[in-house]
Design a protein around this motif. Sequence first.
Motif, mmCIF file in Angstrom:
data_model
loop_
_atom_site.group_PDB
_atom_site.id
_atom_site.type_symbol
_atom_site.label_atom_id
_atom_site.label_comp_id
_atom_site.label_asym_id
_atom_site.label_seq_id
_atom_site.Cartn_x
_atom_site.Cartn_y
_atom_site.Cartn_z
ATOM 1 N N TYR A 1 7.167 -13.448 -4.945
ATOM 2 C CA TYR A 1 5.969 -13.649 -4.328
ATOM 3 C C TYR A 1 5.748 -13.431 -2.832
ATOM 4 C CZ TYR A 1 1.619 -16.388 -3.076
ATOM 5 O OH TYR A 1 0.777 -16.956 -2.658
ATOM 6 N N GLU A 2 6.636 -13.844 -2.071
ATOM 7 C CA GLU A 2 6.590 -13.461 -0.399
ATOM 8 C C GLU A 2 6.684 -11.993 -0.306
ATOM 9 O OE1 GLU A 2 9.593 -15.995 0.855
ATOM 10 O OE2 GLU A 2 8.668 -17.845 0.804
ATOM 11 N N GLU A 3 7.551 -11.199 -1.158
ATOM 12 C CA GLU A 3 7.667 -10.044 -1.079
ATOM 13 C C GLU A 3 6.125 -9.309 -1.256
ATOM 14 O OE1 GLU A 3 10.820 -8.661 -3.720
ATOM 15 O OE2 GLU A 3 12.258 -9.314 -2.360
ATOM 16 N N LEU A 4 5.356 -9.593 -2.482
ATOM 17 C CA LEU A 4 4.303 -9.075 -2.964
ATOM 18 C C LEU A 4 3.267 -9.597 -1.931
ATOM 19 C CD1 LEU A 4 4.520 -9.839 -6.589
ATOM 20 C CD2 LEU A 4 4.597 -7.746 -5.465
ATOM 21 N N GLN A 5 3.445 -10.369 -1.285
ATOM 22 C CA GLN A 5 2.317 -10.933 -0.189
ATOM 23 C C GLN A 5 2.527 -10.086 1.198
ATOM 24 O OE1 GLN A 5 2.890 -15.329 0.343
ATOM 25 N NE2 GLN A 5 0.791 -15.651 -0.062
ATOM 26 N N ARG A 6 3.680 -9.664 1.375
ATOM 27 C CA ARG A 6 3.977 -8.785 2.620
ATOM 28 C C ARG A 6 3.482 -7.445 2.280
ATOM 29 N NH1 ARG A 6 8.699 -11.987 2.840
ATOM 30 N NH2 ARG A 6 10.047 -10.357 1.709
ATOM 31 N N THR A 7 3.744 -6.874 1.070
ATOM 32 C CA THR A 7 3.290 -5.553 0.612
ATOM 33 C C THR A 7 1.613 -5.520 0.606
ATOM 34 O OG1 THR A 7 5.311 -5.402 -0.642
ATOM 35 C CG2 THR A 7 3.365 -4.059 -1.451
ATOM 36 N N ASN A 8 1.257 -6.475 0.000
ATOM 37 C CA ASN A 8 -0.248 -6.689 0.040
ATOM 38 C C ASN A 8 -0.954 -6.528 1.363
ATOM 39 O OD1 ASN A 8 -2.751 -6.930 -1.481
ATOM 40 N ND2 ASN A 8 -2.914 -8.815 -0.762
ATOM 41 N N ALA A 9 -0.387 -7.236 2.257
ATOM 42 C CA ALA A 9 -0.867 -7.236 3.838
ATOM 43 C C ALA A 9 -0.538 -5.950 4.144
ATOM 44 C CB ALA A 9 -0.033 -8.407 4.521
ATOM 45 N N LEU A 10 0.282 -5.387 4.117
ATOM 46 C CA LEU A 10 0.774 -4.019 4.462
ATOM 47 C C LEU A 10 -0.371 -2.776 3.875
ATOM 48 C CD1 LEU A 10 4.567 -3.674 4.582
ATOM 49 C CD2 LEU A 10 2.897 -3.530 6.545
ATOM 50 N N LEU A 11 -0.713 -3.119 2.576
ATOM 51 C CA LEU A 11 -1.379 -2.018 1.896
ATOM 52 C C LEU A 11 -3.267 -2.412 2.530
ATOM 53 C CD1 LEU A 11 -0.090 -2.323 -1.724
ATOM 54 C CD2 LEU A 11 0.026 -0.438 -0.286
ATOM 55 N N ALA A 12 -3.297 -3.707 2.788
ATOM 56 C CA ALA A 12 -4.754 -4.083 3.085
ATOM 57 C C ALA A 12 -4.816 -3.437 4.600
ATOM 58 C CB ALA A 12 -4.772 -5.326 3.255
ATOM 59 N N GLU A 13 -3.822 -3.382 5.467
ATOM 60 C CA GLU A 13 -3.752 -2.900 6.686
ATOM 61 C C GLU A 13 -3.950 -1.342 6.592
ATOM 62 O OE1 GLU A 13 -0.807 -2.422 10.515
ATOM 63 O OE2 GLU A 13 -0.790 -4.073 9.319
ATOM 64 N N GLN A 14 -3.377 -0.855 5.565
ATOM 65 C CA GLN A 14 -3.637 0.669 5.364
ATOM 66 C C GLN A 14 -4.892 1.023 4.977
ATOM 67 O OE1 GLN A 14 -0.399 1.795 2.722
ATOM 68 N NE2 GLN A 14 1.243 2.017 4.507
ATOM 69 N N VAL A 15 -5.494 0.379 4.166
ATOM 70 C CA VAL A 15 -6.713 0.698 3.547
ATOM 71 C C VAL A 15 -7.636 0.477 4.734
ATOM 72 C CG1 VAL A 15 -8.696 -0.567 2.336
ATOM 73 C CG2 VAL A 15 -6.454 -0.215 1.174
ATOM 74 N N GLU A 16 -7.704 -0.565 5.618
ATOM 75 C CA GLU A 16 -8.586 -0.647 6.852
ATOM 76 C C GLU A 16 -8.456 0.544 7.765
ATOM 77 O OE1 GLU A 16 -11.313 -2.008 9.312
ATOM 78 O OE2 GLU A 16 -11.059 -2.740 7.588
ATOM 79 N N LEU A 17 -7.077 0.871 7.874
ATOM 80 C CA LEU A 17 -6.990 2.191 8.867
ATOM 81 C C LEU A 17 -7.723 3.424 8.189
ATOM 82 C CD1 LEU A 17 -3.337 1.587 10.184
ATOM 83 C CD2 LEU A 17 -5.450 1.467 11.393
ATOM 84 N N LEU A 18 -7.429 3.399 6.944
ATOM 85 C CA LEU A 18 -7.975 4.859 6.114
ATOM 86 C C LEU A 18 -9.456 4.680 6.095
ATOM 87 C CD1 LEU A 18 -5.184 5.121 3.326
ATOM 88 C CD2 LEU A 18 -5.656 6.650 5.300
ATOM 89 N N THR A 19 -9.995 3.309 5.997
ATOM 90 C CA THR A 19 -11.369 3.317 6.081
ATOM 91 C C THR A 19 -12.155 3.816 7.288
ATOM 92 O OG1 THR A 19 -11.380 1.620 4.223
ATOM 93 C CG2 THR A 19 -13.493 1.529 5.563
ATOM 94 N N GLN A 20 -11.463 3.235 8.476
ATOM 95 C CA GLN A 20 -12.018 3.836 9.833
ATOM 96 C C GLN A 20 -11.828 5.022 9.955
ATOM 97 O OE1 GLN A 20 -9.509 1.327 12.643
ATOM 98 N NE2 GLN A 20 -10.478 -0.823 11.846
#
Length: 68
Positions: free
Chosen positions: A21-40
Motif C-alpha cells: 500500500y505504501e509503495e502504491l501511494q508513492r507510485t501514485n504520488a509520482l504519477l500525479a506529479e507527472q500528470v501535472e507536469l505533462l498537463t502544464q
Amino acid sequence: MASANPIDPLVERVERLLVRYEELQRTNALLAEQVELLTQERDSLKSRLSAARSRVDALLERLPDLQN
C-alpha cells in the motif's frame, strides 16, 4: 514442534499489504506529479500553437489578393 500462533500468517500478510500500500501511494504520488507536469506542458504547447496560428493568419492577411 508446536505450530506458531495461528494468527501469525495473517499478521505477515497484513504487514506485506501495508508495505505494498505504501509503495502504491508513492507510485501514485509520482504519477500525479507527472500528470501535472505533462498537463502544464500541454497547455504551454497549446498556447504556443495558438500564437503561431495567429501570426500565420496575420501574415496571410498581408499577402496581396492574387485573384485579379
